[in-house]
Design an enzyme around this catalytic site. Structure first.
Site, short mmCIF file in Angstrom:
data_model
loop_
_atom_site.label_atom_id
_atom_site.label_comp_id
_atom_site.label_asym_id
_atom_site.label_seq_id
_atom_site.Cartn_x
_atom_site.Cartn_y
_atom_site.Cartn_z
N LYS A 1 0.83 -1.21 0.00
CA LYS A 1 0.00 0.00 0.00
C LYS A 1 0.86 1.26 0.00
O LYS A 1 0.67 2.17 -0.80
CB LYS A 1 -0.91 0.05 1.24
CG LYS A 1 -1.86 -1.11 1.35
CD LYS A 1 -2.75 -0.97 2.58
CE LYS A 1 -2.02 -1.11 3.91
NZ LYS A 1 -1.42 -2.41 4.15
N ARG B 1 -10.04 1.27 7.62
CA ARG B 1 -9.64 -0.08 7.96
C ARG B 1 -10.77 -0.86 8.60
O ARG B 1 -10.60 -2.01 8.96
CB ARG B 1 -8.50 0.01 8.97
CG ARG B 1 -7.24 -0.71 8.54
CD ARG B 1 -6.23 -0.42 9.61
NE ARG B 1 -5.01 -1.12 9.44
CZ ARG B 1 -3.94 -0.62 8.83
NH1 ARG B 1 -3.97 0.56 8.27
NH2 ARG B 1 -2.84 -1.33 8.79
N ARG C 1 11.69 -5.21 5.42
CA ARG C 1 11.48 -3.80 5.08
C ARG C 1 12.32 -2.86 5.94
O ARG C 1 12.53 -3.06 7.12
CB ARG C 1 10.01 -3.47 5.29
CG ARG C 1 9.73 -1.97 5.28
CD ARG C 1 8.30 -1.62 5.37
NE ARG C 1 7.60 -2.27 6.46
CZ ARG C 1 6.28 -2.30 6.57
NH1 ARG C 1 5.54 -1.74 5.64
NH2 ARG C 1 5.72 -2.87 7.59
N ARG D 1 13.88 0.47 11.08
CA ARG D 1 12.92 -0.63 10.94
C ARG D 1 11.81 -0.40 11.96
O ARG D 1 12.05 0.19 13.01
CB ARG D 1 13.60 -1.97 11.16
CG ARG D 1 14.58 -2.29 10.03
CD ARG D 1 15.23 -3.65 10.15
NE ARG D 1 16.32 -3.76 9.19
CZ ARG D 1 16.25 -4.46 8.04
NH1 ARG D 1 15.16 -5.12 7.73
NH2 ARG D 1 17.29 -4.48 7.22
N ARG E 1 -1.60 -8.56 12.96
CA ARG E 1 -2.04 -7.59 11.93
C ARG E 1 -2.83 -8.30 10.83
O ARG E 1 -3.81 -7.77 10.32
CB ARG E 1 -0.82 -6.86 11.36
CG ARG E 1 -0.30 -5.78 12.31
CD ARG E 1 1.17 -5.47 12.11
NE ARG E 1 1.48 -4.85 10.84
CZ ARG E 1 2.73 -4.70 10.39
NH1 ARG E 1 3.76 -5.14 11.13
NH2 ARG E 1 2.96 -4.14 9.23
P1 AP5 Z 1 4.85 -1.61 1.95
O1 AP5 Z 1 4.55 -0.75 0.77
O2 AP5 Z 1 5.51 -0.97 3.12
O3 AP5 Z 1 3.51 -2.38 2.39
P2 AP5 Z 1 2.24 -1.85 3.18
O4 AP5 Z 1 1.04 -2.54 2.61
O5 AP5 Z 1 2.21 -0.36 3.22
O6 AP5 Z 1 2.58 -2.51 4.59
P3 AP5 Z 1 2.41 -1.97 6.06
O7 AP5 Z 1 3.09 -2.96 6.95
O8 AP5 Z 1 2.86 -0.53 6.19
O9 AP5 Z 1 0.89 -2.06 6.27
P4 AP5 Z 1 0.17 -2.09 7.57
O10 AP5 Z 1 -1.23 -1.94 7.07
O11 AP5 Z 1 0.43 -3.24 8.46
O12 AP5 Z 1 0.81 -0.85 8.38
P5 AP5 Z 1 0.31 0.65 8.65
O13 AP5 Z 1 1.52 1.50 8.72
O14 AP5 Z 1 -0.79 1.04 7.76
O15 AP5 Z 1 5.69 -2.87 1.46
C1 AP5 Z 1 6.24 -3.78 2.39
C2 AP5 Z 1 7.67 -4.20 1.94
O16 AP5 Z 1 7.55 -4.97 0.73
C3 AP5 Z 1 8.58 -3.02 1.59
O17 AP5 Z 1 9.89 -3.34 1.99
C4 AP5 Z 1 8.50 -2.90 0.06
O18 AP5 Z 1 9.72 -2.40 -0.48
C5 AP5 Z 1 8.25 -4.35 -0.35
N1 AP5 Z 1 7.36 -4.45 -1.50
C6 AP5 Z 1 6.26 -3.69 -1.78
N2 AP5 Z 1 5.67 -4.10 -2.92
C7 AP5 Z 1 6.41 -5.16 -3.37
C8 AP5 Z 1 6.32 -6.00 -4.51
N3 AP5 Z 1 5.33 -5.86 -5.41
N4 AP5 Z 1 7.25 -6.99 -4.64
C9 AP5 Z 1 8.24 -7.16 -3.73
N5 AP5 Z 1 8.39 -6.36 -2.65
C10 AP5 Z 1 7.49 -5.38 -2.46
O19 AP5 Z 1 -0.31 0.48 10.11
C11 AP5 Z 1 0.50 0.13 11.22
C12 AP5 Z 1 -0.37 -0.01 12.45
O20 AP5 Z 1 -1.02 1.26 12.74
C13 AP5 Z 1 -1.54 -1.00 12.33
O21 AP5 Z 1 -1.15 -2.33 12.63
C14 AP5 Z 1 -2.53 -0.43 13.35
O22 AP5 Z 1 -2.15 -0.77 14.66
C15 AP5 Z 1 -2.35 1.07 13.19
N6 AP5 Z 1 -3.26 1.66 12.20
C16 AP5 Z 1 -2.92 2.25 11.03
N7 AP5 Z 1 -4.01 2.69 10.37
C17 AP5 Z 1 -5.07 2.35 11.15
C18 AP5 Z 1 -6.48 2.52 10.99
N8 AP5 Z 1 -6.99 3.13 9.90
N9 AP5 Z 1 -7.28 2.04 11.97
C19 AP5 Z 1 -6.78 1.43 13.08
N10 AP5 Z 1 -5.44 1.24 13.29
C20 AP5 Z 1 -4.61 1.70 12.31
#
Ligand code: AP5
Length: 223
Positions: A13, A88, A127, A160, A172
Site C-alpha cells: 500500500k 480499515r 522492510r 525498521r 495484523r
Molecule cells: P509496503 O509498501 O511498506 O507495504 P504496506 O502494505 O504499506 O505494509 P504496512 O506494513 O505498512 O501495512 P500495515 O497496514 O500493516 O501498516 P500501517 O503502517 O498502515 O511494502 C512492504 C515491503 O515490501 C517493503 O519493503 C516494500 O519495499 C516491499 N514491496 C512492496 N511491494 C512489493 C512487490 N510488489 N514486490 C516485492 N516487494 C514489495 O499500520 C501500522 C499499524 O497502525 C496498524 O497495525 C494499526 O495498529 C495502526 N493503524 C494504522 N491505520 C489504522 C487505521 N486506519 N485504523 C486502526 N489502526 C490503524
C-alpha cells in the site's frame, strides 16, 4: 480524484500510494504514518496507540477518525487524496464518506491489493525506510542502488518498525481479515472497487494500478 488503496499488511500500500501520489499529483495520507508521528510526539492519541500498534492490533476508530479529520485541510481537498491504510473498518469507511461529504467531495476509486498471506511475512520482515525522507526499501526486493545511501535523498540513516516482527504480523493479518477485508463489500455496492494482484514486482503492480486510475479519470470529470 480521491482514491482508497487497501490490502493486507505488506501488500505494498505505502509503496504504491507513494508512486501514485507522485504520478497523479495526489496527497498521500497514511494513517500508519500519522499514528507513528503521534507516537513520536507523545500526544494523547499517540500514547494510546503505541502499545496497540506494537502488538499488531487496530487503534480505536474514533482516535483514527479524529487524527485523519484534523489532517485534511480545505486547500488540500481540492488536489485529491490517496488514502493508504484508511479506512480499515466499515465504521471508518462510513466516517470518511461523511467527512468528504462535508468537503463536497467523495471517494472515486478503491484499489484492492490481492496477495496470499504466505508472501507477506517475508516482505514485512525485510522492510526498512530512510529516516530522512521515508523512502521504503527491502533487503531483497528493493535495495538502495548504493548500499547504505538512500536513492532519493542521499540519506545514510535507515530504520525498521517495532511492529515488523512475526508475532505482531500474525496479529495484523488477523485484524485485516476480521475487520478490514469487509470494507470491499461496503464499497462494491457503489461499483468503486478494482482488484489488482500484488504478487507481481513493484513496477508491474504500479502499471496495473495506474491503468485503473487513468480509466477512472477518463470516465468522470473532477472539480
Ligand atoms: P509496503 O509498501 O511498506 O507495504 P504496506 O502494505 O504499506 O505494509 P504496512 O506494513 O505498512 O501495512 P500495515 O497496514 O500493516 O501498516 P500501517 O503502517 O498502515 O511494502 C512492504 C515491503 O515490501 C517493503 O519493503 C516494500 O519495499 C516491499 N514491496 C512492496 N511491494 C512489493 C512487490 N510488489 N514486490 C516485492 N516487494 C514489495 O499500520 C501500522 C499499524 O497502525 C496498524 O497495525 C494499526 O495498529 C495502526 N493503524 C494504522 N491505520 C489504522 C487505521 N486506519 N485504523 C486502526 N489502526 C490503524
Amino acid at each position: 480524484m480521491n482514491i482508497v488503496i487497501f490490502g493486507p499488511p505488506g501488500s505494498g500500500k505505502g509503496t504504491q500510494a507513494r508512486l501514485l501520489a507522485e504520478s497523479f499529483g495526489l496527497i498521500q495520507l497514511s494513517t500508519g504514518d500519522l499514528l507513528r508521528e503521534a507516537v513520536a510526539a507523545k500526544t494523547d492519541a499517540g500514547n494510546l496507540a503505541s502499545e496497540i500498534m506494537n502488538a499488531g492490533g487496530l487503534v480505536p476508530d474514533e482516535t483514527v477518525n479524529a487524527i485523519l479529520a484534523d489532517r485534511i485541510t480545505q486547500k488540500e481537498t481540492a488536489m485529491g487524496f490517496i488514502f493508504d491504510g484508511y479506512p480499515r473498518t466499515v465504521q471508518q469507511a462510513k466516517s470518511l464518506d461523511n467527512l468528504l461529504k462535508t468537503k463536497r467531495t467523495s471517494i472515486n476509486l478503491v484499489l484492492q491489493l490481492e496477495i496470499g498471506d504466505d508472501v507477506l511475512v517475508n516482505r514485512i520482515t525485510g522492510r526498512f525506510t530512510c529516516e530522512a525522507c521515508g523512502e521504503g526499501y527491502h533487503d531483497t526486493f528493493k535495495k538502495p542502488k548504493t548500499t547504505g545511501t538512500c536513492d532519493k535523498c542521499g540519506g545514510s540513516h535507515f530504520k525498521r518498525r517495532p511492529d515488523d516482527n512475526e508475532l505482531a504480523i500474525q496479529q495484523r493479518l488477523e485484524a485485516y481479515h476480521a475487520a478490514t477485508a469487509p470494507i470491499a463489500a461496503f464499497y462494491e455496492s457503489s461499483g468503486l472497487v478494482r482488484g489488482v494482484t500484488a504478487e507481481n514486482d513493484i513496477e508491474l503492480v504500479f502499471k496495473d494500478l495506474k491503468k485503473h486510475v487513468l480509466e477512472c479519470a477518463h470516465s468522470a470529470s473532477f472539480d
